[in-house]
Design a protein around this motif. Sequence first.
Motif, short mmCIF file in Angstrom:
data_model
loop_
_atom_site.label_atom_id
_atom_site.label_comp_id
_atom_site.label_asym_id
_atom_site.label_seq_id
_atom_site.Cartn_x
_atom_site.Cartn_y
_atom_site.Cartn_z
N LEU A 104 0.84 -1.19 0.00
CA LEU A 104 0.00 0.00 0.00
C LEU A 104 0.88 1.24 0.00
O LEU A 104 1.72 1.41 0.88
CB LEU A 104 -0.91 -0.01 1.23
N THR A 105 0.70 2.11 -0.99
CA THR A 105 1.49 3.33 -1.07
C THR A 105 0.89 4.40 -0.15
O THR A 105 -0.22 4.25 0.36
CB THR A 105 1.49 3.89 -2.51
N ASP A 106 1.64 5.48 0.05
CA ASP A 106 1.12 6.59 0.85
C ASP A 106 -0.15 7.16 0.21
O ASP A 106 -1.08 7.53 0.92
CB ASP A 106 2.19 7.68 0.98
N ALA A 107 -0.18 7.23 -1.12
CA ALA A 107 -1.37 7.73 -1.82
C ALA A 107 -2.57 6.81 -1.56
O ALA A 107 -3.69 7.27 -1.34
CB ALA A 107 -1.11 7.86 -3.31
N GLY A 108 -2.33 5.50 -1.58
CA GLY A 108 -3.40 4.54 -1.31
C GLY A 108 -3.89 4.64 0.12
O GLY A 108 -5.09 4.56 0.40
N PHE A 109 -2.96 4.85 1.04
CA PHE A 109 -3.33 5.01 2.45
C PHE A 109 -4.18 6.27 2.63
O PHE A 109 -5.15 6.27 3.38
CB PHE A 109 -2.08 5.06 3.33
N ALA A 110 -3.84 7.33 1.92
CA ALA A 110 -4.61 8.58 2.01
C ALA A 110 -6.03 8.38 1.48
O ALA A 110 -6.99 8.90 2.07
CB ALA A 110 -3.90 9.69 1.23
N VAL A 111 -6.18 7.63 0.40
CA VAL A 111 -7.51 7.34 -0.15
C VAL A 111 -8.32 6.53 0.88
O VAL A 111 -9.49 6.83 1.14
CB VAL A 111 -7.40 6.57 -1.49
N LEU A 112 -7.69 5.54 1.47
CA LEU A 112 -8.34 4.72 2.48
C LEU A 112 -8.75 5.57 3.69
O LEU A 112 -9.88 5.47 4.17
CB LEU A 112 -7.42 3.59 2.93
N ALA A 113 -7.85 6.42 4.14
CA ALA A 113 -8.14 7.28 5.30
C ALA A 113 -9.30 8.21 5.01
O ALA A 113 -10.12 8.49 5.90
CB ALA A 113 -6.89 8.07 5.69
N ALA A 114 -9.40 8.69 3.79
CA ALA A 114 -10.50 9.59 3.43
C ALA A 114 -11.83 8.84 3.34
O ALA A 114 -12.88 9.38 3.69
CB ALA A 114 -10.20 10.29 2.11
N ALA A 115 -11.79 7.59 2.89
CA ALA A 115 -13.01 6.80 2.71
C ALA A 115 -13.49 6.15 4.01
O ALA A 115 -14.69 5.88 4.16
CB ALA A 115 -12.78 5.71 1.66
N ALA A 116 -12.60 5.89 4.94
CA ALA A 116 -12.92 5.12 6.14
C ALA A 116 -14.03 5.71 7.00
O ALA A 116 -14.91 4.97 7.44
CB ALA A 116 -11.65 4.90 6.97
N PRO A 117 -14.05 7.01 7.29
CA PRO A 117 -15.11 7.52 8.17
C PRO A 117 -16.52 7.27 7.63
O PRO A 117 -17.40 6.84 8.37
CB PRO A 117 -14.81 9.03 8.26
N GLY A 118 -16.73 7.49 6.35
CA GLY A 118 -18.04 7.24 5.76
C GLY A 118 -18.39 5.77 5.75
O GLY A 118 -19.54 5.38 5.99
#
Length: 154
Positions: A104-118
Amino acid sequence: MGDEPRWLTGAEMGTWLNLTQILMLMPTALDRQLRDEASLPHTHYHILSALSSSADRSMRMTELARQAGTTTTRLSHAVASLEQRGWVVRKACPTDKRGQIAHLTDAGFAVLAAAAPGHVAEVRRLIFDHLTEEDVARLGAITAKIVPVLNDRS
């Protein structure tokens, strides 16, 4: 003639029908929320999430396929899509020349972090907001008995 099947009791049949409804409807509901709010299919979210929870955000593709409940071929297609977006990279496994490791790249982690709350809010809305603490404990105990049977592919 063979042995008579062990037919489900009335209570078992009712429970089975409820469970099959959940199994059929839940993936669509989770996928809809993630696509609407994060432009991310649930399958991709699940892969990113599994990688984020592993050591060094990396995992062998075979293990990732097992955790995602899919074949290595289907996983490979999904990971290829994630690679195109720059969210995952694949590397050769240092201990097995045929194996690959997904990272998992940093960009992928950022996408996951943004999607996780919803996503978590939707999981709460669909499941946990309707259960007591005791229900959650029972459901956890029940699923802990079933998951190993489903993972046993021998």
